[in-house]
Design a protein around this motif. Structure first.
Motif, PDB file in Angstrom:
ATOM      1  N   VAL A   4      15.765  -5.365  45.439  1.00  0.00           N
ATOM      2  CA  VAL A   4      16.307  -5.604  43.980  1.00  0.00           C
ATOM      3  C   VAL A   4      17.772  -6.254  44.048  1.00  0.00           C
ATOM      4  CG1 VAL A   4      16.913  -4.622  41.990  1.00  0.00           C
ATOM      5  CG2 VAL A   4      14.766  -4.038  42.905  1.00  0.00           C
ATOM      6  N   MET A   8      19.271  -9.707  43.071  1.00  0.00           N
ATOM      7  CA  MET A   8      20.441  -9.870  41.708  1.00  0.00           C
ATOM      8  C   MET A   8      21.607 -10.700  42.454  1.00  0.00           C
ATOM      9  SD  MET A   8      20.636  -6.133  40.420  1.00  0.00           S
ATOM     10  CE  MET A   8      21.982  -6.493  39.426  1.00  0.00           C
ATOM     11  N   VAL A  12      22.726 -14.035  41.027  1.00  0.00           N
ATOM     12  CA  VAL A  12      24.114 -14.362  40.600  1.00  0.00           C
ATOM     13  C   VAL A  12      24.620 -15.651  41.354  1.00  0.00           C
ATOM     14  CG1 VAL A  12      26.545 -13.410  41.114  1.00  0.00           C
ATOM     15  CG2 VAL A  12      24.640 -11.960  40.289  1.00  0.00           C
TER      16      VAL A  12
END
Length: 211
Positions: A4, A8, A12
C-alpha cells in the motif's frame, strides 16, 4: 502495508510529475501570454512572445504575436499619416498666411497683384479642402471603391498655378522655379494629378540645394 505504501508513493510521484508537466506546458505559457497581453494593452505594440510550443498553446502564441505585429504596424501607419497630413496642411496655410499678410499691409504693387494674391489664397484654401476630402477618401481606397473623375486638363496651366502657389517657399530657400515649353491637354483626374505635381515640386524645393 509495504505494498500500500509503495502504491501511495507511486501515486504521489505521478501527481508530482503530472503537476510539473502541467506547470511547464500550461501555467508557464499562460503566464507568459498574460504578461505579453498586459504589455500590449499598456502600449508596447509589436511585442513578440518567444514561441517554444507546438500544440494549441503554440498556435495561441502565434495568433497573439500576429495581432501584436498588426497593431504595431497600424500605430506606425497612423503616426506617419498624421505627420503627412500635418505637413500637407502646413504648406497651404503658410501660403495663405503669407499672401494675406501682403494684402493686409498693402504691399501689392498693383491691383493686378492684389487679384493674383487673392486668387492664390482661394486656390490654397481649395487645396486644403481637397486634403480634407482626401482623408475621407482613404476608406474608399482601403475598400477599393475609389472612383476617378476624368476631365480635360491643361497640364501647363496646372504647372503654372502650382509654381505660383510654391513661389514664396521657393524664394525663401533660394530655389528658382519656372515653367517652359508646352504640354497637350490630357484627360485625367485633375485633383489627383494636381496633388502629385504639388508634392513633387514641394519635395524638390524642400530637399534641393540653395541656389
Amino acid at each position: 502495508v509495504l505494498l500500500v505504501a509503495g502504491v501511495m508513493l507511486a501515486v504521489v510521484g505521478l501527481i508530482v510529475m503530472s503537476s510539473m508537466i502541467f506547470i511547464n506546458n500550461v501555467v508557464a505559457p499562460v503566464s507568459a501570454v498574460s504578461e505579453a497581453a498586459k504589455r500590449i494593452s499598456g502600449g508596447s505594440y509589436g511585442v513578440q512572445i518567444p514561441n517554444k510550443y507546438s500544440d494549441e498553446m503554440g498556435e495561441l502564441v502565434d495568433n497573439i504575436n500576429d495581432m501584436s505585429r498588426k497593431i504595431g504596424e497600424s500605430e506606425r501607419m497612423k503616426s506617419e499619416f498624421i505627420s503627412s497630413v500635418s505637413h500637407e496642411l502646413r504648406t497651404p496655410l503658410t501660403t495663405i498666411s503669407g499672401y494675406a499678410e501682403l494684402l493686409e499691409n498693402h504691399l501689392a504693387a498693383s491691383p493686378e497683384d492684389e487679384e493674383k494674391f487673392l486668387s492664390l489664397i482661394r486656390k490654397e484654401a481649395g487645396r486644403m479642402l481637397l486634403l480634407v476630402e482626401d482623408i475621407l477618401r482613404l476608406s474608399q481606397l482601403d475598400e477599393g471603391t475609389l472612383e476617378l473623375k476624368p476631365q480635360p486638363v491643361d497640364v501647363k496651366r496646372m504647372a503654372e498655378d502650382t509654381v505660383a502657389a510654391l513661389a514664396a517657399k521657393a524664394e525663401r530657400r533660394d530655389v528658382r522655379l519656372s515653367v517652359s515649353g508646352h504640354a497637350p491637354e490630357v484627360t485625367t483626374d485633375a485633383t489627383l494629378l494636381s496633388e502629385v505635381l504639388y508634392n513633387l515640386l514641394d519635395n524638390a524645393i524642400k530637399y534641393n540645394r540653395p541656389g
